[in-house]
Design an enzyme around this catalytic site. Structure first.
Site, mmCIF file in Angstrom:
data_model
loop_
_atom_site.group_PDB
_atom_site.id
_atom_site.type_symbol
_atom_site.label_atom_id
_atom_site.label_comp_id
_atom_site.label_asym_id
_atom_site.label_seq_id
_atom_site.Cartn_x
_atom_site.Cartn_y
_atom_site.Cartn_z
ATOM 1 C CG PHE A 158 44.366 56.404 17.897
ATOM 2 C CD1 PHE A 158 45.701 56.138 17.623
ATOM 3 C CD2 PHE A 158 43.867 56.029 19.130
ATOM 4 C CE1 PHE A 158 46.527 55.523 18.563
ATOM 5 C CE2 PHE A 158 44.678 55.410 20.085
ATOM 6 C CZ PHE A 158 46.009 55.162 19.794
ATOM 7 N N GLY A 159 43.217 53.792 15.849
ATOM 8 C CA GLY A 159 42.680 52.491 16.222
ATOM 9 C C GLY A 159 43.405 51.951 17.435
ATOM 10 C CE1 TYR A 160 39.331 51.798 21.831
ATOM 11 C CE2 TYR A 160 39.724 53.761 20.520
ATOM 12 C CZ TYR A 160 38.863 52.955 21.242
ATOM 13 O OH TYR A 160 37.542 53.281 21.355
ATOM 14 C CB SER A 212 37.842 45.643 16.427
ATOM 15 O OG SER A 212 36.980 46.760 16.354
ATOM 16 C CD GLU A 253 34.069 51.798 16.030
ATOM 17 O OE1 GLU A 253 33.899 51.665 17.257
ATOM 18 O OE2 GLU A 253 34.632 50.939 15.334
#
Length: 176
Positions: free
Chosen positions: A8-10, A12, A87
């Site tokens: 899940f990207g929110y 960059s 990350e």
């Protein structure tokens, strides 16, 4: 996690996932909100002049819309290694799996959320203070403002509304 690897990207990851994508879906996670609540001492700032990066911060009643990416089959190990290098550079993010609701049905997706007990957590900054920090910070991946502007632009292209991010993008432009 069995079967496909979803991420899940929110922030960059929306515009720079860094791994091969087989499929992407707009999705929403409940109980979290997108927030510039993490001081960046590597990618968008330094230890002397920290920037801010987005994280998912837990909040009752909140939700965050982003992109669920399915990693190309066979590339899962490489994608996971790259994500962890990117990350988990300072351990301020916690690697977790969250349920992402999409129009095609829910998926369980690897997600990086903020550790509210970490020294880099700064969830109480008001928007104007965030704008001042973002306008001046610069790190290993470039100016903090570029990170904000790219994220805001890509959310807009996807039709995802985030009023705080939109306000920050306008405010930082006025400061630069």
């Amino acid at each position: 996690m069995h079967g496909s690897l979803w991420v899940f990207g929110y922030g960059s990851l929306i515009w720079d996932p860094g791994f091969p994508v087989a499929e992407q879906r707009i999705g929403r996670v409940a109980g979290w909100h997108r927030s510039f609540c993490m001081r960046s001492i590597h990618h968008r700032g330094t230890a002397v002049n920290p920037g801010l990066v987005l994280a998912l911060d837990r909040a009752d009643g909140a939700s965050c819309q982003g992109i669920a990416f399915r990693v190309v089959p066979g590339a899962e190990a490489e994608a996971l290694a790259g994500l962890r290098e990117r990350e988990l550079v300072s351990s301020a993010y916690l690697e977790t799996v969250l349920r992402v609701e999409t129009e095609a049905g829910p998926v369980e997706a690897l997600t990086y959320v903020i550790d509210p007990d970490h020294v880099q957590y700064c969830g109480r900054l008001d928007l104007d203070e965030q704008a001042r920090i973002i306008a001046r910070a610069h790190g290993g991946r470039g100016p903090n403002r570029d990170y904000l502007w790219a994220t805001a632009a890509h959310l807009a292209e996807l039709g995802i509304s985030d009023p705080d991010l939109e306000w920050l993008a306008r405010r930082v432009r006025s400061l630069c």
